[in-house]
Design an enzyme around this catalytic site. Structure first.
Site, PDB file in Angstrom:
ATOM      1  N   ARG A   1     -14.419 -23.722   2.096  1.00 36.38           N
ATOM      2  CA  ARG A   1     -13.742 -22.505   2.543  1.00 36.38           C
ATOM      3  C   ARG A   1     -13.696 -21.433   1.448  1.00 36.38           C
ATOM      4  O   ARG A   1     -13.670 -20.238   1.749  1.00 36.38           O
ATOM      5  CB  ARG A   1     -12.353 -22.839   3.072  1.00 36.38           C
ATOM      6  CG  ARG A   1     -12.418 -23.812   4.258  1.00 36.38           C
ATOM      7  CD  ARG A   1     -11.167 -23.885   5.071  1.00 36.38           C
ATOM      8  NE  ARG A   1     -11.195 -25.023   5.973  1.00 36.38           N
ATOM      9  CZ  ARG A   1     -11.831 -25.048   7.148  1.00 36.38           C
ATOM     10  NH1 ARG A   1     -12.481 -23.977   7.562  1.00 36.38           N
ATOM     11  NH2 ARG A   1     -11.812 -26.132   7.903  1.00 36.38           N
TER      12      ARG A   1
ATOM     13  N   ARG B   1      -6.614 -23.864  -3.602  1.00 37.88           N
ATOM     14  CA  ARG B   1      -7.289 -22.711  -3.011  1.00 37.88           C
ATOM     15  C   ARG B   1      -6.708 -21.369  -3.454  1.00 37.88           C
ATOM     16  O   ARG B   1      -7.441 -20.394  -3.606  1.00 37.88           O
ATOM     17  CB  ARG B   1      -7.285 -22.834  -1.485  1.00 37.88           C
ATOM     18  CG  ARG B   1      -8.285 -23.883  -1.014  1.00 37.88           C
ATOM     19  CD  ARG B   1      -8.302 -24.065   0.483  1.00 37.88           C
ATOM     20  NE  ARG B   1      -9.422 -24.927   0.854  1.00 37.88           N
ATOM     21  CZ  ARG B   1      -9.536 -25.534   2.025  1.00 37.88           C
ATOM     22  NH1 ARG B   1      -8.597 -25.374   2.947  1.00 37.88           N
ATOM     23  NH2 ARG B   1     -10.580 -26.306   2.276  1.00 37.88           N
TER      24      ARG B   1
ATOM     25  N   LYS C   1      -5.726 -29.004  -1.153  1.00 37.00           N
ATOM     26  CA  LYS C   1      -6.966 -29.096  -0.382  1.00 37.00           C
ATOM     27  C   LYS C   1      -8.116 -29.539  -1.289  1.00 37.00           C
ATOM     28  O   LYS C   1      -7.908 -30.127  -2.341  1.00 37.00           O
ATOM     29  CB  LYS C   1      -7.248 -27.749   0.282  1.00 37.00           C
ATOM     30  CG  LYS C   1      -6.178 -27.321   1.286  1.00 37.00           C
ATOM     31  CD  LYS C   1      -6.181 -28.202   2.511  1.00 37.00           C
ATOM     32  CE  LYS C   1      -5.225 -27.708   3.578  1.00 37.00           C
ATOM     33  NZ  LYS C   1      -5.301 -28.521   4.822  1.00 37.00           N
TER      34      LYS C   1
ATOM     35  N   GLY D   1     -10.499 -35.680   3.599  1.00 38.08           N
ATOM     36  CA  GLY D   1      -9.080 -36.016   3.664  1.00 38.08           C
ATOM     37  C   GLY D   1      -8.657 -36.423   5.056  1.00 38.08           C
ATOM     38  O   GLY D   1      -7.832 -37.329   5.227  1.00 38.08           O
TER      39      GLY D   1
ATOM     40  N   ASP E   1      -5.695 -23.664   6.551  1.00 33.59           N
ATOM     41  CA  ASP E   1      -7.132 -23.510   6.347  1.00 33.59           C
ATOM     42  C   ASP E   1      -7.578 -22.046   6.418  1.00 33.59           C
ATOM     43  O   ASP E   1      -8.681 -21.711   5.981  1.00 33.59           O
ATOM     44  CB  ASP E   1      -7.915 -24.336   7.361  1.00 33.59           C
ATOM     45  CG  ASP E   1      -7.905 -25.828   7.021  1.00 33.59           C
ATOM     46  OD1 ASP E   1      -7.581 -26.171   5.867  1.00 33.59           O
ATOM     47  OD2 ASP E   1      -8.204 -26.646   7.909  1.00 33.59           O
TER      48      ASP E   1
ATOM     49  N   SER F   1      -0.203 -32.630   8.844  1.00 33.09           N
ATOM     50  CA  SER F   1      -0.185 -33.231  10.182  1.00 33.09           C
ATOM     51  C   SER F   1      -1.126 -34.422  10.278  1.00 33.09           C
ATOM     52  O   SER F   1      -1.003 -35.235  11.201  1.00 33.09           O
ATOM     53  CB  SER F   1      -0.587 -32.188  11.221  1.00 33.09           C
ATOM     54  OG  SER F   1      -1.927 -31.768  11.007  1.00 33.09           O
ATOM     55  N   GLN F   2      -2.059 -34.540   9.328  1.00 35.10           N
ATOM     56  CA  GLN F   2      -3.008 -35.663   9.359  1.00 35.10           C
ATOM     57  C   GLN F   2      -2.288 -37.005   9.246  1.00 35.10           C
ATOM     58  O   GLN F   2      -2.746 -38.002   9.812  1.00 35.10           O
ATOM     59  CB  GLN F   2      -4.030 -35.503   8.240  1.00 35.10           C
ATOM     60  CG  GLN F   2      -4.949 -34.307   8.425  1.00 35.10           C
ATOM     61  CD  GLN F   2      -5.736 -33.965   7.175  1.00 35.10           C
ATOM     62  OE1 GLN F   2      -5.568 -34.589   6.127  1.00 35.10           O
ATOM     63  NE2 GLN F   2      -6.601 -32.970   7.262  1.00 35.10           N
TER      64      GLN F   2
ATOM     65  N   LYS G   1     -14.556 -29.173  13.944  1.00 34.85           N
ATOM     66  CA  LYS G   1     -14.509 -30.406  13.161  1.00 34.85           C
ATOM     67  C   LYS G   1     -13.254 -31.206  13.516  1.00 34.85           C
ATOM     68  O   LYS G   1     -13.303 -32.429  13.673  1.00 34.85           O
ATOM     69  CB  LYS G   1     -14.537 -30.056  11.665  1.00 34.85           C
ATOM     70  CG  LYS G   1     -14.511 -31.245  10.723  1.00 34.85           C
ATOM     71  CD  LYS G   1     -14.896 -30.824   9.311  1.00 34.85           C
ATOM     72  CE  LYS G   1     -13.857 -29.939   8.654  1.00 34.85           C
ATOM     73  NZ  LYS G   1     -12.738 -30.696   8.073  1.00 34.85           N
TER      74      LYS G   1
ATOM     75  N   LYS H   1     -19.624 -29.599   3.969  1.00 28.11           N
ATOM     76  CA  LYS H   1     -18.437 -30.368   4.327  1.00 28.11           C
ATOM     77  C   LYS H   1     -17.965 -30.055   5.738  1.00 28.11           C
ATOM     78  O   LYS H   1     -17.524 -30.948   6.453  1.00 28.11           O
ATOM     79  CB  LYS H   1     -17.325 -30.086   3.311  1.00 28.11           C
ATOM     80  CG  LYS H   1     -16.056 -30.877   3.541  1.00 28.11           C
ATOM     81  CD  LYS H   1     -15.075 -30.678   2.410  1.00 28.11           C
ATOM     82  CE  LYS H   1     -13.768 -31.369   2.690  1.00 28.11           C
ATOM     83  NZ  LYS H   1     -13.907 -32.830   2.809  1.00 28.11           N
TER      84      LYS H   1
END
Length: 400
Positions: free
Chosen positions: A357, A314, A310, A90, A284, A160-161, A20, A381
């Site tokens: 996840r 999580r 997230k 996101g 992740d 990092s996005q 992804k 997703k």
């Protein structure tokens, strides 16, 4: 939707779903490149569909044929459309905010309420410093401004996005620019993935040193390539091998720069004892590491701060569901301890927390103990074929 599990073991061969993270980057890179490109091996998860929708809204012409996407960027950034739908992605939102800020026009992003609960303060601070519009509601964000090429600084201890989004905008502007990442620099592997993807389209970009990224005026080119297998989702499949299954996972590039490739090393450490695992560069993997450690002898995860940011919190989500199985987690500062558990089948249904996840991590646990999970549709997703794949490998799962 609900999945009801009996205890089972898996056997056979399965292809890892396409990455992804890489698909996002290839699709956006194709729109930035100014020449028609073809991306093969695309899996149409909800997040990837969100990115495709945003590219279309910004004027890119996209043709889908099976798992192949052709991107004609001739009209990209020439559209009059002012609303971009990011669904729950996101990545899509954070990648496109800086791109939209190159237009000098008011653009509104919409999506789920949870999406806009996730941090955007890095971009908000940047917009405020330049006098750009940045107005957020529970389910939308409206921005207006006009980025210019130049020198930028951005924190490295955030997702990092944000850095990737800034890179995309500076690549679009196509003048010499630079980004200094203020240490500590977490999730650097994702920036390496961004850089490698953009180089495929002829972008002149690289690290000058550990913390400085140089972006030069470039001669863009078209690219035709296949999306490699996804290590983050492959981890959920490979984890079954560590609790008694025998699966061969195909379509993984051993030379990949994906940071989640580290899962194999971490799984081996969990098998050997009670390790301390740093997930600051691979958040992740948090849920699957917690699941596997819960079945084995435990572990300590450090660098866990971003797990709360997230699709769900999580760490807390896994704790709540493990409690139903007579287990649980211990929380510290930027740390989650997975103690040795004595898990048992739950008399109540587990909750997927609307998080792909979490659903997959709980599926691993229930393959050993049996039980049921509500909200399994969340896997759409990132890995819509997850339940089909494990059922084809022998999973005794009933979907309702």
């Amino acid at each position: 939707m609900k999945a009801i599990f009996k205890a089972y073991k898996l056997e056979g061969r399965v292809g890892a779903p396409p990455s992804k993270s890489l698909a996002h980057r290839y699709l956006i890179g194709a729109a930035l490149s100014k020449e028609k490109s073809t991306i093969l091996g695309v899996d149409y998860s909800e997040d990837i569909l969100a990115t495709i929708d945003c590219l279309k809204s910004l004027g890119a012409e996209i043709h889908i044929d099976g798992d192949t996407v052709t991107v004609n960027p001739e009209g990209f950034m020439k559209t009059t459309e002012r609303v971009l739908d990011c669904r729950e992605s996101g990545s899509t939102l954070r990648f496109f905010i800086p791109i939209a800020l190159c237009l000098g026009k008011e653009i509104t992003f919409k999506g789920s309420q949870r999406l806009f609960q996730r941090p955007l303060d890095v971009y908000e601070d940047l917009c405020r410093s330049y006098g750009f519009k940045f107005e957020k509601t529970d389910c939308s964000l409206t921005v207006c401004g006009e980025f210019k090429s130049g020198q930028y600084e951005i924190r490295g201890d955030i997702s990092s996005q944000f850095i990737t989004g800034l890179i995309f905008s500076l690549v679009y502007l196509n003048e010499d620019s630079s980004i200094r990442v203020i240490p500590p620099f977490e999730s650097k592997s994702y920036i390496n993935l961004t850089i490698a993807s953009l180089k495929a389209f002829g972008v002149n970009i690289d690290f000058e040193d550990e913390f400085n990224i140089s972006i030069k005026k470039s001669c863009f080119k078209s690219f035709s390539g296949r999306v490699e297998g996804d290590y983050s989702n492959a981890a959920f499949l490979d984890a079954f091998n560590y609790i008694g299954s025998t699966i061969v996972i195909e379509n993984l590039n051993e030379d990949s720069v994906q940071g989640d490739k580290v899962y194999k090393k971490y799984f081996e450490e969990i098998l050997k004892g009670v390790p301390v695992l740093d997930i600051s560069d691979c958040p992740d993997l948090g849920p699957v590491l917690i699941a596997l450690a819960s079945i084995k002898n435990g572990a300590t995860l450090v660098g866990t701060e971003r797990l709360s940011l997230k699709e769900s919190d999580r760490g807390q989500a896994m704790h709540e569901e493990l409690c139903k199985l007579s287990g649980g987690l211990i929380f510290g500062e930027n740390t989650i301890i997975v103690p040795k558990q004595n898990l048992q089948k739950s008399t109540s249904s587990l909750n997927g927390h609307n998080d792909h996840r979490i659903v997959m991590a709980l599926s691993l646990i229930l393959s050993k103990y049996g039980g049921e999970i509500d909200g399994i549709e969340a896997v759409k997703k990132s890995y819509p074929g997850f339940f089909d794949d494990i059922k084809n490998l022998g999973a005794e799962v009933k979907i309702q």
